[in-house]
Design an enzyme around this catalytic site. Structure first.
Site, PDB file in Angstrom:
ATOM      1  N   HIS A 473       1.989  -8.899  12.872  1.00  0.00           N
ATOM      2  CA  HIS A 473       0.798  -9.205  12.260  1.00  0.00           C
ATOM      3  C   HIS A 473       0.200 -10.579  11.672  1.00  0.00           C
ATOM      4  O   HIS A 473      -0.707 -10.819  11.605  1.00  0.00           O
ATOM      5  CB  HIS A 473       0.415  -8.179  10.909  1.00  0.00           C
ATOM      6  CG  HIS A 473      -0.915  -7.738  10.716  1.00  0.00           C
ATOM      7  ND1 HIS A 473      -1.929  -8.581  10.984  1.00  0.00           N
ATOM      8  CD2 HIS A 473      -1.316  -6.616  10.351  1.00  0.00           C
ATOM      9  CE1 HIS A 473      -3.011  -8.145  10.775  1.00  0.00           C
ATOM     10  NE2 HIS A 473      -2.705  -6.722  10.117  1.00  0.00           N
ATOM     11  N   TYR A 589      -9.801  -0.206   0.594  1.00  0.00           N
ATOM     12  CA  TYR A 589      -9.670  -1.244   1.419  1.00  0.00           C
ATOM     13  C   TYR A 589     -10.235  -0.909   2.811  1.00  0.00           C
ATOM     14  O   TYR A 589      -9.564  -0.091   3.603  1.00  0.00           O
ATOM     15  CB  TYR A 589      -8.223  -1.890   1.324  1.00  0.00           C
ATOM     16  CG  TYR A 589      -7.873  -3.048   2.120  1.00  0.00           C
ATOM     17  CD1 TYR A 589      -7.646  -4.460   1.454  1.00  0.00           C
ATOM     18  CD2 TYR A 589      -8.007  -3.181   3.590  1.00  0.00           C
ATOM     19  CE1 TYR A 589      -7.565  -5.402   2.376  1.00  0.00           C
ATOM     20  CE2 TYR A 589      -7.812  -4.144   4.164  1.00  0.00           C
ATOM     21  CZ  TYR A 589      -7.625  -5.344   3.535  1.00  0.00           C
ATOM     22  OH  TYR A 589      -7.432  -6.732   4.403  1.00  0.00           O
ATOM     23  N   THR A 602      -9.834 -12.103   8.441  1.00  0.00           N
ATOM     24  CA  THR A 602     -10.314 -10.802   7.808  1.00  0.00           C
ATOM     25  C   THR A 602     -10.847 -11.014   6.203  1.00  0.00           C
ATOM     26  O   THR A 602     -10.477 -12.016   5.477  1.00  0.00           O
ATOM     27  CB  THR A 602      -9.238  -9.672   7.683  1.00  0.00           C
ATOM     28  OG1 THR A 602      -8.136 -10.032   6.892  1.00  0.00           O
ATOM     29  CG2 THR A 602      -8.908  -9.420   9.141  1.00  0.00           C
TER      30      THR A 602
END
Length: 785
Positions: A473, A589, A602
């Protein structure tokens, strides 16, 4: 030894008569072709850099400017207002040129400077235009005159046929929100989650922060924003991902699935052949910048493509304090794992990419290789699945020299990692629900040692032909990997295809050198560390509770009939489902992108709002007798969610700003009770929509079975849920729900049932003719058919 012998380009022996030199012409030809291919890549990269550098102008526009200036001078006019004459006076070669040549050279130099000035001006204008975001807050289908003029200007200044990275120099920098705005939005977001006394206490902390320390921290942040392209991204990558010392498996890595209903071929090697070939075709298009720049769906507004640079040839390197992301310019081979052995598979021969049939042939060679793994080799990958510090120490101690270093380099420098899995996965007819859950867990963590979790992504090819991937990630977010995976699935099925027997199309080249088996010398001490890392990883993997289910009762088409955002509709359903599951609300979230800005990644959308809570409470209590009252509350909640989503996309979010302020406070060595409390709040409901981007590659009308199941991730909080969803076509939504077995208050299947019930209840409430009503107060749920 045969492979080693073939790899030798020349041999020589020393005799009394002199040196006897024997050259291998075949090997030298391979060296020559590899060099030619390498230089072609360099020239292509140089050409693309030049084209991107002069964008939004084109290289041919330089010739147009030169001809225009020379034509104007031919009419005895001076468009430079004396600058050409000044340039002519200072030409270093003026004495060796005739006066006429001096004039032409000076005019060309002036034209070039004028051309560069025009490019700079156009790029500056485009950057200012792309900084305008009011269009996003206007009602759909009703654009203001200002926005219409803005759209026309963006089209004019955007140029023609942009390459992948053409817009990078024109994207605006991420703005730093005002402290008072961020604090105000934060307090608004936690209002429905706190008691009156808790909220007053938080207001007091926020007020002290805003009037005191916050202004000092903000000053440093604004200074960084002036200097750096993005004031968030580098700190986000370092402190959220790379400095984490826990396992990245489950906690950070995420996965993507194959087609839900279709397996193009049941032959493992054949599916690998097409899949790996398609991946490298994508890399070729990426290197040539032939991939179209991503845009906001339905608009001409470009998104940042910086994350695409590290898709291939990238690895996360462990460190004792922090990891690093290492990227190499090129790699001609793949690292492959099968039955405890590691192989290096060269993907090019004679300067060309292997065909799918040739790759299938090479993969079958690996599958047929009977050699056993060496001591410690089989579970070596567990080091990448466990804690980071032991892996960093083991890498430094046992893999810094000799054959271990060479073999590890082969894995880390590979284009990507491939696992040939002996298991069969996918939706199985005898147990469709349970098989999807096992499929998800397999992609997320496998056996905890048969994936290389540090690679940018690992492709998994199962025994029955199913595929999937596991992605690290830190280097990029899911939409970038999803774009790649959609291209691969479409290319595999619709362009490359298979013959009647299920094999890849094309001919076999039996003279290809065999895949190279990697060698290891792993001492007992290292094997003990591998076992310890595996134990940590298995405990984490066994604790993951996963549930994947396709929701086919209705989809985007039905939601849009209500004139609502599908994403907002689903988020409200999740709020309703969580309230029914827990009897309370929680901090929620939802990931939103900030790629409207340079190097954007993001931002968080806090989906639990006062409006959503008001709707859920009213629905559950049966407060109103008229559906219209519920619908009005529901519309207000959806509109508020959309407004927050747009704020996040346009750089006015809450959490990244507060995160960066917290980082500055740590650098300055000061404590902020407000920031400490904000950053310690758990996200018990973490959600993300996987975007479906390559719509033009799929024909969901004529081939609705060729749809991906999307992907998912592990739970963020130990006592919370992770929910990923993908909206496919007009009538399907796939959900991936995760939590932990160790928490008695969470159950992925139970929560999945609550999500399904919430969606059906909302449809039945607002459109009762579509389904059997199952509104609040009726415990019945519609059975999954």
């Amino acid at each position: 030894m045969a492979e080693a012998h073939q790899a030798v380009a020349f041999q020589f022996t020393i005799t009394p008569e002199g040196i006897d030199l024997q050259l291998s012409h075949q090997a030298l030809r391979q060296v020559y072709l590899s060099g030619v291919r390498s230089w072609k890549k360099r020239l292509s990269r140089l050409k693309n850099n030049f084209i991107t550098g002069v964008y939004p102008a084109s290289p041919s526009s330089w010739l147009f400017v030169v001809i225009a200036i020379l034509a104007t001078m031919y009419t005895r006019s001076d468009p430079s207002m004396g600058l050409i004459a000044k340039i002519q006076e200072h030409l270093p070669v003026s004495q060796s040129l005739s006066p006429q040549c001096q004039t032409v050279v000076s005019a060309v130099l002036f034209s070039t400077l004028l051309w560069l000035s025009l490019i700079f001006t156009m790029r500056l204008c485009l950057k200012q235009l792309l900084s305008y975001h009011r269009w996003m807050f206007e009602q759909h289908g009703k654009l203001s005159n200002t926005t219409k003029i803005w759209v026309a200007l963006v089209r004019i200044f955007s140029g023609r046929k942009p390459l992948l990275y053409s817009y990078q120099g024109s994207l605006p920098n991420l703005p730093v929100p005002a402290i008072k705005d961020t604090v105000k939005r934060y307090l608004e977001s936690v209002l429905p989650l706190m008691s009156a006394s808790e909220f007053e206490r938080m207001k007091s902390l926020a007020r002290d922060f805003e009037s005191g320390l916050g202004n000092r921290l903000q000053w440093y942040l604004k200074l960084k924003a002036l200097w750096a392209a993005n004031y968030v991204s580098d700190w986000w990558e370092e402190y959220i991902y790379l400095r984490s010392r826990g396992p990245i498996m489950v906690n950070s890595n995420y996965y993507g699935m194959d087609f839900l209903y279709v397996t193009p071929t049941p032959i493992q090697a054949a599916r690998a052949g097409n899949t790996l070939h398609a991946l490298l075709l994508y890399r070729r298009k990426l290197n040539r910048e032939e991939i179209k720049p991503s845009r906001v769906p339905g608009t001409i507004i470009p998104l940042c493509a910086a994350q695409c640079e590290r898709i291939f040839n990238t690895t996360r390197i462990p460190g004792e304090e922090t990891d690093t992301v290492q990227h190499w310019q090129n790699s001609d081979y793949l690292a492959i794992y099968h039955r405890g052995r590691y192989f290096r598979l060269w993907m090019y021969n004679a300067g060309r990419l292997l065909s799918p049939r040739e790759i299938e042939y090479q993969i079958q060679r690996i599958l047929d290789d009977p050699s056993p793994p060496s001591a410690g080799e089989e579970k070596l990958g567990a080091l990448t699945a466990g804690d980071r510090v032991p892996w960093a120490q083991a890498r430094k101690q046992f893999f810094n020299s000799g054959i271990n270093k060479r073999s590890l380099d082969c894995i880390e420098k590979a284009a990507f990692f491939v696992t040939l899995d002996d298991d069969e996965q996918g939706m199985m007819g005898n147990d469709p629900d349970g098989s999807l859950d096992r499929y998800a867990k397999s992609l997320l963590h496998g056996k905890c040692y048969d994936r290389w979790f540090d690679k940018s992504f690992s492709v998994v090819i199962y025994k029955n032909g199913k595929t999937g991937l596991n992605a690290e990630h830190s280097w990029a977010d899911a939409p970038v990997v999803a774009h790649l995976w959609e291209y691969v699935l479409a290319t595999d099925s619709f362009q490359l295809g298979y013959n009647e027997e299920g094999h890849c199309k094309g001919d076999i080249n039996p003279n290809l050198p065999k895949p190279q088996r990697l060698s290891w010398d792993i001492p007992q001490e290292c094997q003990e560390q591998i076992s310890e890392s595996l134990e940590v990883a298995k405990a984490l993997a066994d604790d993951v509770d996963f549930h994947v289910f396709p929701f086919r009762d209705f989809g985007k088409w039905q939601i849009k009939k209500f004139r609502l955002s599908p994403d907002a509709f689903i988020q409200m359903a999740l709020q309703l489902a969580y309230y029914r599951d827990k009897g309370m609300f929680c901090l929620t979230y939802e990931a939103s992108m900030t790629r409207l800005f340079r190097e954007g990644r993001t931002e968080t959308v806090r989906s639990c709002t006062s409006e959503s809570c008001a709707f859920v409470k009213a629905l559950e209590s049966g407060e109103f007798s008229q559906v219209l009252c519920y619908f009005e509350l529901f519309r207000q909640a959806c509109d508020k969610h959309q407004h927050l989503y747009r704020l996040a996309m346009t750089g006015a979010g809450i959490d990244r700003h507060l995160f960066c302020l917290y980082v500055v406070s740590k650098y300055l060595g000061v404590e902020s009770p407000f920031l400490k409390e904000v950053l310690s709040e758990p996200w018990r409901l973490s959600t993300s929509q996987t975007p479906f981007q390559n719509v033009e590659l799929f024909d969901l009308v004529n081939h609705p079975e060729y749809i991906s199941c999307g992907g998912g991730f592990g739970p963020v909080a130990d006592d919370g849920y992770g929910v990923a969803y993908i909206i496919l076509g007009e009538n399907m939504i796939n959900f991936h729900v995760s939590c932990k077995h160790s928490c008695a208050q969470t159950d992925s299947h139970k929560f999945g049932a609550q999500i399904r019930r919430a969606l059906l209840d909302l449809l039945a409430l607002f459109c009762p003719d579509q389904n059997e009503p199952t509104i609040a107060g009726n415990p019945q749920t519609k059975k999954d058919l």
